[in-house]
Design a protein around this motif. Structure first.
Motif, mmCIF file in Angstrom:
data_model
loop_
_atom_site.group_PDB
_atom_site.id
_atom_site.type_symbol
_atom_site.label_atom_id
_atom_site.label_comp_id
_atom_site.label_asym_id
_atom_site.label_seq_id
_atom_site.Cartn_x
_atom_site.Cartn_y
_atom_site.Cartn_z
ATOM 1 N N GLN A 62 4.528 2.140 3.237
ATOM 2 C CA GLN A 62 3.409 0.776 2.561
ATOM 3 C C GLN A 62 2.618 0.893 3.147
ATOM 4 O O GLN A 62 2.122 0.501 4.716
ATOM 5 C CB GLN A 62 5.386 -0.177 2.989
ATOM 6 N N VAL A 63 1.947 -0.148 2.695
ATOM 7 C CA VAL A 63 0.487 -0.621 3.102
ATOM 8 C C VAL A 63 -0.165 -2.304 3.224
ATOM 9 O O VAL A 63 0.645 -2.716 1.507
ATOM 10 C CB VAL A 63 -0.472 0.113 1.898
ATOM 11 N N GLU A 64 -0.076 -2.373 3.457
ATOM 12 C CA GLU A 64 -1.027 -3.920 2.979
ATOM 13 C C GLU A 64 -2.287 -3.864 3.390
ATOM 14 O O GLU A 64 -3.659 -3.490 4.321
ATOM 15 C CB GLU A 64 -0.545 -4.807 5.165
ATOM 16 N N THR A 65 -2.709 -4.143 2.213
ATOM 17 C CA THR A 65 -3.851 -4.436 2.124
ATOM 18 C C THR A 65 -4.194 -5.967 2.006
ATOM 19 O O THR A 65 -4.567 -6.585 1.915
ATOM 20 C CB THR A 65 -4.372 -4.052 0.737
ATOM 21 N N GLN A 66 -5.598 -5.790 3.529
ATOM 22 C CA GLN A 66 -6.273 -6.534 3.812
ATOM 23 C C GLN A 66 -7.238 -7.142 3.204
ATOM 24 O O GLN A 66 -8.942 -6.939 3.565
ATOM 25 C CB GLN A 66 -6.084 -6.815 5.519
ATOM 26 N N GLY A 67 -7.144 -7.503 1.847
ATOM 27 C CA GLY A 67 -8.305 -7.889 0.941
ATOM 28 C C GLY A 67 -9.102 -9.065 1.076
ATOM 29 O O GLY A 67 -8.089 -9.774 1.764
ATOM 30 N N SER A 68 -9.906 -9.505 0.053
ATOM 31 C CA SER A 68 -10.349 -10.494 -0.495
ATOM 32 C C SER A 68 -9.431 -11.646 -0.568
ATOM 33 O O SER A 68 -9.734 -12.769 -0.727
ATOM 34 C CB SER A 68 -11.846 -10.883 -0.595
ATOM 35 N N ALA A 69 -8.399 -11.299 -1.288
ATOM 36 C CA ALA A 69 -7.362 -11.859 -2.334
ATOM 37 C C ALA A 69 -6.932 -12.397 -1.184
ATOM 38 O O ALA A 69 -4.860 -12.307 -1.169
ATOM 39 C CB ALA A 69 -6.446 -11.101 -3.054
ATOM 40 N N PRO A 85 1.341 -9.757 4.567
ATOM 41 C CA PRO A 85 1.944 -9.458 5.936
ATOM 42 C C PRO A 85 3.191 -7.978 5.341
ATOM 43 O O PRO A 85 4.343 -8.216 4.907
ATOM 44 C CB PRO A 85 2.342 -9.678 7.016
ATOM 45 N N LEU A 86 3.292 -6.499 6.788
ATOM 46 C CA LEU A 86 4.074 -6.070 6.178
ATOM 47 C C LEU A 86 5.338 -6.882 7.155
ATOM 48 O O LEU A 86 5.179 -7.490 8.219
ATOM 49 C CB LEU A 86 4.192 -4.973 7.190
ATOM 50 N N GLY A 87 6.276 -6.078 6.996
ATOM 51 C CA GLY A 87 7.669 -6.979 7.254
ATOM 52 C C GLY A 87 7.415 -5.943 9.189
ATOM 53 O O GLY A 87 7.668 -5.287 9.205
ATOM 54 N N ALA A 88 8.400 -7.162 9.762
ATOM 55 C CA ALA A 88 8.549 -6.888 11.162
ATOM 56 C C ALA A 88 10.050 -5.459 10.732
ATOM 57 O O ALA A 88 9.389 -4.491 11.806
ATOM 58 C CB ALA A 88 9.004 -7.960 12.190
#
Length: 488
Positions: free
Chosen positions: A35-42, A46-49
């Motif tokens: 599973q990927v969290e994309t920290q993009g401009s939009a 966040p990924l779940g704990a």
């Protein structure tokens, strides 16, 4: 295996999501979960704990600092640049599998206490200084770009509506007629100018944030504002951001009583850091940097003929070389900095950079359409998308082609982009908009020669790519697989 990943690039647009897609496809091919969290401009989800807790390893594919990095404490971590994920996602997964087999130090042990808390959430403390410096600077640039786009396009729109004399219009707080097109142009100009005033403070503030986290934001912003006040411009902003981050990182190392520790991040560090950075910027380093900026301005103003063409070729080559990477961002930031300096040459530089940045994806889209047999099916599919990306000044549209065949594609696109940059400067095309691609052509000075420069560069690059493909060995299954993984 179960993995989680975070991808982030300076602009948060193309690289971020292409890296995520490549990792997801590679995990699917290997039968793993990712599973990927994309920290993009939009923004990002966040990924779940629970997802993080169940993961065997973590992959950070980022050219800027990863936000909220402490969530992954205690997990095996593999770090790489965004392009590594795009070019070799299976290799990153193999590294993650190997890291998962190694023991991880207890995050609550002495190692965590001795680690640099200011760097932990942004850049790996053990990284080399050059790598960390690049990530600090790219973080500042990534937060600055939205202000550049908003302010620059509004200013360009104001000139289109009201002419260049609109800068002399009275403040809209004193005079504004909703029925007057000129007053609307003045309003757009003054809003855009207000946005541009944040460029240097935002750059400095978030460079400092990347180095030393939230306590460094106030000293960084204030240092950037002082840089603008004393005329130090972008060079002053870079210096102020690095200085603020260094000051706060140094203060963080000072041992204080437990009773004071609670107010250090919100009171003591911002107060002392702002005072130190302010004194140094006003009294010590601000004026020398301002003199350097004045020299740069004079140099730009004096460029003409062959010198201007050489500068355009150099910037065009830089824009195309790594297609959105650090070298590309240096050229783009240089051009945007010129917009704040003003002058015809600065506007010519912005036009040359944007024109050159459109060449790689457009050229590869053309080449894959004309001689599709020389490209893989995945590359031909990417070529259809690259038309729009190139027209929008998103140079990253050429990355799938470069990832599959870098030795043929990159030199070919560099040659065409350099030609476009040189021609644009020679023709004297100007542009006040920092983004928009072909869609801001109405705002270009000398638009027909400008478009001709783009067309010629695209033809040169497309011809060079096709020639290199024909002279080289036939496309083999390995590049095809790489192209498929990148474009998934």
């Amino acid at each position: 295996m179960k993995y989680v990943a975070v991808t982030a690039c300076p602009t948060g647009i193309a690289h971020t999501y292409m890296a995520a897609e490549a990792l997801e496809q590679a995990a699917k091919d290997a039968g793993d979960e990712l599973q990927v969290e994309t920290q993009g401009s939009a923004g990002s989800t966040p990924l779940g704990a629970e997802t993080i807790r169940d993961a065997d390893a973590v992959i950070f594919a980022a050219d800027v600092g990863v936000r909220d990095r402490d969530r992954f404490a205690g997990k095996p971590v593999v770090e790489a640049a965004v392009k590594q994920a795009i070019n070799d996602a299976p290799g990153l997964l193999a590294r993650a599998a190997e890291a998962a087999r190694e023991p991880v130090a207890d995050p609550g042990g002495p190692q965590a206490e001795d680690a640099e808390p200011a760097l932990a959430s942004k850049v790996e403390a053990g990284s080399g200084f050059g790598s960390r410096l690049r990530q600090w600077l790219m973080t500042g640039v990534s937060y600055m770009i939205p202000f550049v786009a908003a302010g620059g396009l509004l200013i360009a729109l104001s000139f289109a509506l009201g002419g260049y004399q609109i800068i002399d219009a009275p403040p809209v707080t004193e005079q504004f007629d909703a029925a007057s097109l000129t007053d609307w142009a003045a309003l757009a100009n003054q809003i855009g100018s207000a946005a541009f005033e944040f460029l240097v403070p935002v750059l400095a503030g978030f460079i400092a944030f990347a180095i030393a986290d939230r306590p460094a934001i106030a000293p960084g912003f204030v240092g950037g504002a002082i840089a603008t006040t004393v005329g130090a411009g972008f060079l002053g902003g870079l210096a102020a951001g690095l200085l603020a981050g260094a000051v706060i990182a140094g203060l963080n190392r000072v041992k204080v009583p437990r009773g004071i520790a609670g107010i250090m991040p919100v009171v003591v560090l911002p107060l002392v850091g702002t005072l130190v950075v302010g004194v140094l910027m006003f009294v010590v380093i601000g004026k020398p940097i301002a003199l350097a900026m004045a020299g740069l301005t004079d140099w730009l103003t004096g460029l003409s003929g062959a010198n201007a063409a050489l500068l355009g070729a150099l910037l065009g080559a830089m824009i195309a070389f790594d297609m959105g990477g650090p070298i590309n961002k240096v050229a783009y930031t240089f051009a945007v900095g010129g917009l704040s300096i003003g002058g015809t040459t600065s506007l010519e530089i912005m036009a040359a950079v944007m024109a050159a940045g459109m060449v790689p994806p457009l050229a590869l889209a053309l080449a894959s359409a004309v001689r599709g047999s020389l490209f893989t099916p995945a590359e031909r599919a990417n070529g259809r998308t690259a038309w729009l990306l190139g027209a929008s000044f998103i140079t990253e549209g050429a990355i799938p082609f470069a990832a599959a065949d870098p030795l043929r594609v990159i030199p070919s696109t560099v040659v065409g982009a350099a030609a476009t940059g040189a021609l644009s400067m020679t023709f004297g095309a100007t542009l006040r908009a920092p983004h928009g691609g072909i869609f801001v052509t109405p705002l270009v000075g000398n638009p027909l020669p400008y478009l001709a420069a783009i067309v010629l560069g695209v033809l040169v690059s497309a011809a060079a790519v096709l020639l290199a493909k024909r002279l080289g060995r036939p496309v083999d299954p390995a590049p095809q697989a790489a192209g498929t993984a990148v474009s998934a």
